[in-house]
Scaffold this motif. Structure first.
Motif, mmCIF file in Angstrom:
data_model
loop_
_atom_site.group_PDB
_atom_site.id
_atom_site.type_symbol
_atom_site.label_atom_id
_atom_site.label_comp_id
_atom_site.label_asym_id
_atom_site.label_seq_id
_atom_site.Cartn_x
_atom_site.Cartn_y
_atom_site.Cartn_z
ATOM 1 N N VAL A 57 4.423 -3.402 -0.632
ATOM 2 C CA VAL A 57 5.378 -4.437 -0.243
ATOM 3 C C VAL A 57 4.850 -5.967 -0.577
ATOM 4 C CG1 VAL A 57 5.956 -3.058 1.883
ATOM 5 C CG2 VAL A 57 3.851 -4.539 1.935
ATOM 6 N N ALA A 58 5.700 -6.741 -0.681
ATOM 7 C CA ALA A 58 5.267 -8.203 -1.095
ATOM 8 C C ALA A 58 5.002 -8.706 -0.089
ATOM 9 C CB ALA A 58 6.479 -8.822 -1.581
ATOM 10 N N GLY A 59 3.528 -9.369 -0.265
ATOM 11 C CA GLY A 59 3.138 -10.288 0.902
ATOM 12 C C GLY A 59 1.641 -10.482 0.405
ATOM 13 N N HIS A 60 0.942 -11.283 1.486
ATOM 14 C CA HIS A 60 -0.497 -11.764 1.106
ATOM 15 C C HIS A 60 -1.310 -11.406 2.518
ATOM 16 C CE1 HIS A 60 -0.032 -15.546 3.035
ATOM 17 N NE2 HIS A 60 0.943 -15.735 2.463
ATOM 18 N N GLY A 61 -2.676 -11.296 2.226
ATOM 19 C CA GLY A 61 -3.587 -11.013 3.289
ATOM 20 C C GLY A 61 -3.914 -12.153 4.412
ATOM 21 N N ASP A 62 -3.292 -13.441 3.982
ATOM 22 C CA ASP A 62 -3.798 -14.590 4.847
ATOM 23 C C ASP A 62 -2.692 -14.735 6.072
ATOM 24 O OD1 ASP A 62 -5.581 -15.617 3.066
ATOM 25 O OD2 ASP A 62 -3.584 -15.702 1.895
ATOM 26 N N ALA A 63 -1.551 -13.716 5.907
ATOM 27 C CA ALA A 63 -0.674 -13.738 7.163
ATOM 28 C C ALA A 63 0.078 -12.372 7.073
ATOM 29 C CB ALA A 63 0.290 -14.797 7.270
ATOM 30 N N LEU A 64 -0.413 -11.207 7.525
ATOM 31 C CA LEU A 64 0.088 -10.014 7.109
ATOM 32 C C LEU A 64 1.231 -9.816 8.114
ATOM 33 C CD1 LEU A 64 -3.291 -7.953 6.928
ATOM 34 C CD2 LEU A 64 -1.446 -8.408 5.082
ATOM 35 N N LEU A 65 2.271 -9.366 7.394
ATOM 36 C CA LEU A 65 3.545 -9.143 8.467
ATOM 37 C C LEU A 65 3.614 -7.768 9.288
ATOM 38 C CD1 LEU A 65 5.943 -10.386 5.871
ATOM 39 C CD2 LEU A 65 4.920 -11.966 7.757
ATOM 40 N N PHE A 66 2.418 -7.663 9.927
ATOM 41 C CA PHE A 66 2.242 -6.372 10.636
ATOM 42 C C PHE A 66 1.765 -6.946 12.100
ATOM 43 C CE2 PHE A 66 1.786 -5.129 6.422
ATOM 44 C CZ PHE A 66 2.862 -4.273 6.268
ATOM 45 N N ASP A 67 2.338 -5.955 13.171
ATOM 46 C CA ASP A 67 1.616 -6.166 14.637
ATOM 47 C C ASP A 67 0.407 -5.726 14.573
ATOM 48 O OD1 ASP A 67 4.359 -6.782 15.469
ATOM 49 O OD2 ASP A 67 4.694 -4.732 15.947
ATOM 50 N N ASP A 68 -0.457 -6.419 15.655
ATOM 51 C CA ASP A 68 -1.842 -6.040 15.933
ATOM 52 C C ASP A 68 -2.041 -4.350 16.066
ATOM 53 O OD1 ASP A 68 -1.705 -8.653 16.221
ATOM 54 O OD2 ASP A 68 -2.610 -8.681 18.383
ATOM 55 N N GLY A 69 -2.994 -3.900 15.479
ATOM 56 C CA GLY A 69 -3.390 -2.475 15.714
ATOM 57 C C GLY A 69 -2.355 -1.571 15.317
ATOM 58 N N THR A 70 -1.952 -1.901 14.083
ATOM 59 C CA THR A 70 -1.028 -0.733 13.661
ATOM 60 C C THR A 70 -1.544 0.181 12.589
ATOM 61 O OG1 THR A 70 0.605 -2.836 13.188
ATOM 62 C CG2 THR A 70 1.159 -0.806 11.769
ATOM 63 N N PHE A 71 -2.714 -0.041 12.037
ATOM 64 C CA PHE A 71 -3.244 1.053 11.052
ATOM 65 C C PHE A 71 -4.594 1.607 11.402
ATOM 66 C CE2 PHE A 71 -0.543 -2.141 8.704
ATOM 67 C CZ PHE A 71 0.396 -1.337 7.974
ATOM 68 N N ASP A 72 -4.781 2.816 11.025
ATOM 69 C CA ASP A 72 -6.131 3.469 10.917
ATOM 70 C C ASP A 72 -7.108 2.869 10.210
ATOM 71 O OD1 ASP A 72 -4.924 5.602 12.871
ATOM 72 O OD2 ASP A 72 -3.606 5.988 11.020
ATOM 73 N N ALA A 73 -6.577 2.552 9.003
ATOM 74 C CA ALA A 73 -7.843 2.123 8.091
ATOM 75 C C ALA A 73 -7.153 0.979 7.170
ATOM 76 C CB ALA A 73 -8.334 3.251 7.325
ATOM 77 N N ALA A 74 -8.309 0.167 6.806
ATOM 78 C CA ALA A 74 -7.738 -0.906 5.716
ATOM 79 C C ALA A 74 -8.698 -0.664 4.433
ATOM 80 C CB ALA A 74 -7.954 -2.156 6.087
ATOM 81 N N VAL A 75 -8.194 -0.867 3.412
ATOM 82 C CA VAL A 75 -8.929 -0.953 1.894
ATOM 83 C C VAL A 75 -8.862 -2.116 1.431
ATOM 84 C CG1 VAL A 75 -9.050 0.168 -0.290
ATOM 85 C CG2 VAL A 75 -8.454 1.703 1.746
ATOM 86 N N LEU A 76 -10.022 -2.594 0.933
ATOM 87 C CA LEU A 76 -10.186 -3.913 0.229
ATOM 88 C C LEU A 76 -10.871 -3.444 -1.169
ATOM 89 C CD1 LEU A 76 -10.816 -6.496 3.091
ATOM 90 C CD2 LEU A 76 -8.662 -5.885 1.978
ATOM 91 N N SER A 77 -10.355 -3.496 -2.217
ATOM 92 C CA SER A 77 -11.049 -3.445 -3.614
ATOM 93 C C SER A 77 -10.844 -4.487 -4.444
ATOM 94 C CB SER A 77 -10.877 -2.082 -4.277
ATOM 95 O OG SER A 77 -9.818 -1.968 -4.713
ATOM 96 N N LEU A 78 -12.134 -5.108 -4.775
ATOM 97 C CA LEU A 78 -11.992 -6.375 -5.855
ATOM 98 C C LEU A 78 -11.168 -7.055 -5.404
ATOM 99 C CD1 LEU A 78 -12.072 -3.516 -8.860
ATOM 100 C CD2 LEU A 78 -14.064 -4.812 -7.557
ATOM 101 N N VAL A 79 -10.931 -7.595 -4.139
ATOM 102 C CA VAL A 79 -9.933 -8.678 -3.838
ATOM 103 C C VAL A 79 -10.411 -9.933 -3.182
ATOM 104 C CG1 VAL A 79 -9.404 -7.328 -1.695
ATOM 105 C CG2 VAL A 79 -7.648 -8.965 -2.699
ATOM 106 N N LEU A 80 -11.725 -9.593 -2.360
ATOM 107 C CA LEU A 80 -12.434 -10.688 -1.593
ATOM 108 C C LEU A 80 -12.820 -11.655 -2.288
ATOM 109 C CD1 LEU A 80 -13.834 -8.713 1.239
ATOM 110 C CD2 LEU A 80 -11.900 -10.203 1.575
ATOM 111 N N CYS A 81 -13.079 -11.485 -3.669
ATOM 112 C CA CYS A 81 -13.466 -12.431 -4.629
ATOM 113 C C CYS A 81 -12.389 -13.491 -4.990
ATOM 114 C CB CYS A 81 -13.898 -11.711 -6.074
ATOM 115 S SG CYS A 81 -12.679 -10.748 -6.670
ATOM 116 N N SER A 82 -11.149 -13.018 -4.862
ATOM 117 C CA SER A 82 -9.834 -13.720 -5.273
ATOM 118 C C SER A 82 -9.297 -14.608 -3.973
ATOM 119 C CB SER A 82 -8.941 -12.852 -5.993
ATOM 120 O OG SER A 82 -9.707 -12.351 -6.956
ATOM 121 N N VAL A 83 -9.542 -14.048 -2.899
ATOM 122 C CA VAL A 83 -8.805 -14.856 -1.910
ATOM 123 C C VAL A 83 -9.136 -16.162 -1.333
ATOM 124 C CG1 VAL A 83 -8.237 -12.423 -0.782
ATOM 125 C CG2 VAL A 83 -10.171 -13.993 0.100
ATOM 126 N N PRO A 84 -8.224 -17.148 -1.020
ATOM 127 C CA PRO A 84 -8.534 -18.384 -0.733
ATOM 128 C C PRO A 84 -9.625 -18.503 0.315
ATOM 129 C CG PRO A 84 -6.235 -18.155 -1.100
ATOM 130 C CD PRO A 84 -6.736 -16.959 -1.114
#
Ligand code: SAM
Length: 216
Positions: A91-118
């Motif tokens: 899906v198109a989007g970014h992590g500064d404003a995720l278009l999902f409700d609170d408590g939607t996912f069982d797990a989250a994965v971040l790889s080689l991305v926190l270096c690049s986020v504002p």
């Protein structure tokens, strides 16, 4: 619709596509396997790039929702999703404003991305928000060296590196940012390796954390 124009780095995207195959051969594939082992349920991956993680998800994962703001990389991720062993929805989007409700996912994965986020703190707060209480965060990131001279070198070259590397910062203390965002870190491996021939070995972290609270 979300404005993603600030996230477009087509030249970096094409470079990343070329170098990611070499990086996989030089150890990154094994680190991805380790980062994703044992995951299950519905997973959000934020900043999925060209989808290099997709083939590493175990079959206990029921769905991966892969968020990616950069158009070229998202197109490549869609191709990777089509051949993944688990269902992947890009899906198109970014992590500064995720278009999902609170408590939607069982797990989250971040790889080689926190270096690049504002703003890593804000980004991690969003990831925490969309996780269920007790939900897991898996991370695999490069970080600032603990060796003083190397750390200062990384500080010095980060502005130039960031300009050519899609906003990548070489000098972030990402474990501290994960803790500061309210995650409890359960496992943390710190190691150095050389993902590309043209870069020296540098520090990475790989591990798991969770959002405090009872799993529903
Ligand atoms: C170095 S690439 C890593 C891609 C992939 N995660 C991997 O492991 O190969 C960094 C990615 O972070 C994405 N990104 C940067 N800022 C972001 C943000 N605020 N929200 C979501 N993704 C972001 C970029 O578009 C790019 O795909």
């Amino acid at each position: 619709m979300t404005d993603l124009s600030a996230f477009q780095h087509p030249r970096f995207a094409r470079l990343y596509e070329r170098i990611s195959a070499e990086s996989e051969r030089r150890g990154t594939a094994e680190h991805r396997d380790r980062a994703l082992a044992g995951l299950s349920g519905r997973v959000i991956e934020v900043g999925a790039g060209n989808g290099m993680n997709f083939r590493h998800y175990p079959d206990t994962v029921t769905e991966v929702v892969a968020v990616e703001p950069e158009d070229t990389l998202r197109g490549l991720a869609e191709l990777a999703a089509a051949t993944a062993a688990v269902p992947v929805k890009v899906v198109a989007g970014h992590g500064d404003a995720l278009l999902f409700d609170d408590g939607t996912f069982d797990a989250a994965v971040l790889s080689l991305v926190l270096c690049s986020v504002p703003d890593p703190g804000h980004f991690l707060a969003e990831v925490r928000r969309v996780l269920k209480p007790g939900g897991e965060l898996r991370f695999f990131e490069h970080v600032r060296s603990r060796r003083p001279l190397l750390g200062v070198f990384q500080d010095t070259i980060t502005p130039v590196w960031s300009a050519i590397g899609g906003g990548c910062h070489l000098n972030r203390d990402i474990a501290a940012a994960i803790g500061a965002a309210g995650f409890e870190i359960d496992e943390l491996d710190r190691f150095s390796y050389r993902p590309l021939k043209f870069v020296p070995p540098h520090a990475h972290i790989l591990g798991r954390a969770h959002k405090p609270g009872q799993t529903k």
